[in-house]
Design a protein around this motif. Structure first.
Motif, PDB file in Angstrom:
ATOM      1  N   ASP A 134       0.849  -1.186   0.000  1.00  0.00           N
ATOM      2  CA  ASP A 134       0.000   0.000   0.000  1.00  0.00           C
ATOM      3  C   ASP A 134       0.893   1.247   0.000  1.00  0.00           C
ATOM      4  O   ASP A 134       1.790   1.385   0.835  1.00  0.00           O
ATOM      5  CB  ASP A 134      -0.893  -0.019   1.238  1.00  0.00           C
ATOM      6  N   GLY A 195      -1.069  -5.431   0.328  1.00  0.00           N
ATOM      7  CA  GLY A 195      -1.372  -5.075   1.706  1.00  0.00           C
ATOM      8  C   GLY A 195      -0.453  -4.018   2.271  1.00  0.00           C
ATOM      9  O   GLY A 195       0.307  -3.363   1.544  1.00  0.00           O
ATOM     10  N   ILE A 196      -0.514  -3.864   3.579  1.00  0.00           N
ATOM     11  CA  ILE A 196       0.214  -2.822   4.290  1.00  0.00           C
ATOM     12  C   ILE A 196       1.398  -3.440   5.015  1.00  0.00           C
ATOM     13  O   ILE A 196       1.234  -4.349   5.837  1.00  0.00           O
ATOM     14  CB  ILE A 196      -0.708  -2.100   5.288  1.00  0.00           C
ATOM     15  N   THR A 199       1.968  -5.149   8.860  1.00  0.00           N
ATOM     16  CA  THR A 199       0.664  -5.384   9.479  1.00  0.00           C
ATOM     17  C   THR A 199       0.090  -6.706   8.969  1.00  0.00           C
ATOM     18  O   THR A 199       0.668  -7.365   8.100  1.00  0.00           O
ATOM     19  CB  THR A 199      -0.333  -4.260   9.139  1.00  0.00           C
ATOM     20  N   MET A 201      -2.849  -6.554   7.579  1.00  0.00           N
ATOM     21  CA  MET A 201      -3.877  -6.009   6.693  1.00  0.00           C
ATOM     22  C   MET A 201      -3.496  -6.267   5.242  1.00  0.00           C
ATOM     23  O   MET A 201      -2.878  -5.439   4.575  1.00  0.00           O
ATOM     24  CB  MET A 201      -4.054  -4.512   6.983  1.00  0.00           C
ATOM     25  N   TRP A 202      -3.870  -7.465   4.781  1.00  0.00           N
ATOM     26  CA  TRP A 202      -3.574  -7.906   3.429  1.00  0.00           C
ATOM     27  C   TRP A 202      -4.821  -8.507   2.809  1.00  0.00           C
ATOM     28  O   TRP A 202      -5.693  -9.012   3.515  1.00  0.00           O
ATOM     29  CB  TRP A 202      -2.448  -8.946   3.442  1.00  0.00           C
ATOM     30  N   GLU A 206      -8.105  -4.608   1.094  1.00  0.00           N
ATOM     31  CA  GLU A 206      -7.188  -3.472   1.052  1.00  0.00           C
ATOM     32  C   GLU A 206      -7.200  -2.831  -0.336  1.00  0.00           C
ATOM     33  O   GLU A 206      -7.140  -1.599  -0.464  1.00  0.00           O
ATOM     34  CB  GLU A 206      -5.773  -3.911   1.430  1.00  0.00           C
ATOM     35  N   ASP A 210      -8.522   1.025  -1.364  1.00  0.00           N
ATOM     36  CA  ASP A 210      -7.662   1.961  -2.077  1.00  0.00           C
ATOM     37  C   ASP A 210      -8.321   2.534  -3.322  1.00  0.00           C
ATOM     38  O   ASP A 210      -7.955   3.626  -3.774  1.00  0.00           O
ATOM     39  CB  ASP A 210      -6.340   1.280  -2.444  1.00  0.00           C
ATOM     40  N   TRP A 226      -5.883   5.962   6.454  1.00  0.00           N
ATOM     41  CA  TRP A 226      -6.850   5.249   7.288  1.00  0.00           C
ATOM     42  C   TRP A 226      -8.223   5.932   7.276  1.00  0.00           C
ATOM     43  O   TRP A 226      -9.098   5.548   8.026  1.00  0.00           O
ATOM     44  CB  TRP A 226      -6.320   5.149   8.716  1.00  0.00           C
ATOM     45  N   TRP A 228     -10.907   5.797   5.428  1.00  0.00           N
ATOM     46  CA  TRP A 228     -11.873   5.188   4.520  1.00  0.00           C
ATOM     47  C   TRP A 228     -13.263   5.784   4.767  1.00  0.00           C
ATOM     48  O   TRP A 228     -13.578   6.223   5.872  1.00  0.00           O
ATOM     49  CB  TRP A 228     -11.908   3.676   4.709  1.00  0.00           C
ATOM     50  N   GLU A 235     -17.379  -4.030   3.895  1.00  0.00           N
ATOM     51  CA  GLU A 235     -16.765  -5.071   3.071  1.00  0.00           C
ATOM     52  C   GLU A 235     -17.774  -5.758   2.161  1.00  0.00           C
ATOM     53  O   GLU A 235     -17.410  -6.283   1.108  1.00  0.00           O
ATOM     54  CB  GLU A 235     -16.060  -6.097   3.950  1.00  0.00           C
TER      55      GLU A 235
END
Length: 290
Positions: A134, A195-196, A199, A201-202, A206, A210, A226, A228, A235
């Motif tokens: 990311d 992902g990031i 973290t 967060m994948w 993600e 974006d 962050w 969003w 989701e």
């Protein structure tokens, strides 16, 4: 051929790309992407890379990454050290941010120079082999095409990450804007490769988020990574594949017809609109620190 009126929207400051109070200093800089990137390097330090510059961040310094506006970043730079902003600061005196801050300040200065510029949100595949991380970069109109500029990458980072690409002209296959990343996943790329860094967060969610961040930036609203909003916070929205595919296509094209199409979608579906009320409150609060 790109319409002049379309380019004009990226030549004037947006809500977070004004440079109030610093116009004279910025005007003294060369109107050239490399010089602007060097200016950004001398003012900002990435929170996650501070150690590479020999900096241990004092408690509370990480809060600086909550700044949105370019002018707010420059004011914070003056609080840290009262030398002219056009002089490169020692790393410990640079404002703490993340990739989004480098891209936003780059775009702000380029716009001040009369050069159409904007911020792009997506994924870079040049920091970690086999992974799309990311990331945010700047983009400016070079007269015949939009040119991607990674204003975060300086000489130290080029060595740190063994980069051979030119950060002043990043190839489109090395940085995927949100829409391109979504299309890649839809065509068989492993979503867990997006992902990031550092973290858990994948995955496709993600990429999904974006797309919205990139579309907001194309509207000259450079949210924090962050931040969003709307459908991106649900989701379940990923199941609306026709809609998300359409949004991804707009992100990928990012031309005048795409932005006209986006405006039509925004008018019809409030879930797609950036949080303008929240943005206005943030901009007003940061302006009050003048």
């Amino acid at each position: 051929m790109t319409d002049k009126a379309f380019l004009e929207r990226y030549r004037v400051p947006g809500v977070f790309t004004g440079l109030e109070g610093f116009e004279a200093e910025v005007d003294a800089l060369p109107a050239e992407a490399g010089a602007v990137a060097a200016f950004v390097h001398g003012l900002l330090i990435h929170e996650g890379l501070a150690g590479a510059y020999g900096v241990t961040l004092a408690p509370g310094r990480g809060d600086e990454k909550q700044l949105h506006g370019a002018a707010a970043m420059l004011r914070q730079a003056m609080r840290l050290h009262d030398r002219p902003i056009t002089e490169t600061r020692a790393p410990e005196h640079r404002v703490v941010g993340v990739c989004r801050h480098f891209a936003t300040l780059f775009a702000a200065v380029m716009r001040r120079k009369g050069i159409p510029a904007r911020v792009r949100c997506g994924f870079a595949n040049y920091f970690q082999p086999g992974k799309h991380l990311d990331h945010w970069v700047g983009e400016y109109w070079g007269g015949a095409r939009w040119v991607l500029v990674d204003a975060q990458v300086d000489d130290l980072q080029r060595k740190l990450f063994n980069l051979t690409l030119d950060p002043l002209d990043v190839p489109r296959d090395r940085f995927l804007v949100g829409g391109d990343a979504w299309r890649a996943c839809r065509q068989g790329a492993d979503p867990m490769g997006f992902g990031i860094a550092g973290t858990e967060m994948w995955g496709l969610v993600e990429v999904y988020g974006d797309i919205f961040q990139d579309l907001a930036a194309l509207q000259n609203i450079e949210l924090l990574p962050w931040g969003w909003y709307g459908l991106a916070t649900d989701e379940a929205g990923m199941e609306e594949t026709d809609l998300i595919d359409r949004l991804a296509d707009i992100s990928s094209r990012a031309d005048e017809p795409a932005m006209v199409e986006l405006a039509e979608l925004l008018a019809a579906d409030q879930r797609l609109r950036p949080p303008l009320d929240r943005v206005a409150v943030t901009a007003k609060a940061e302006a009050a620190t003048l």
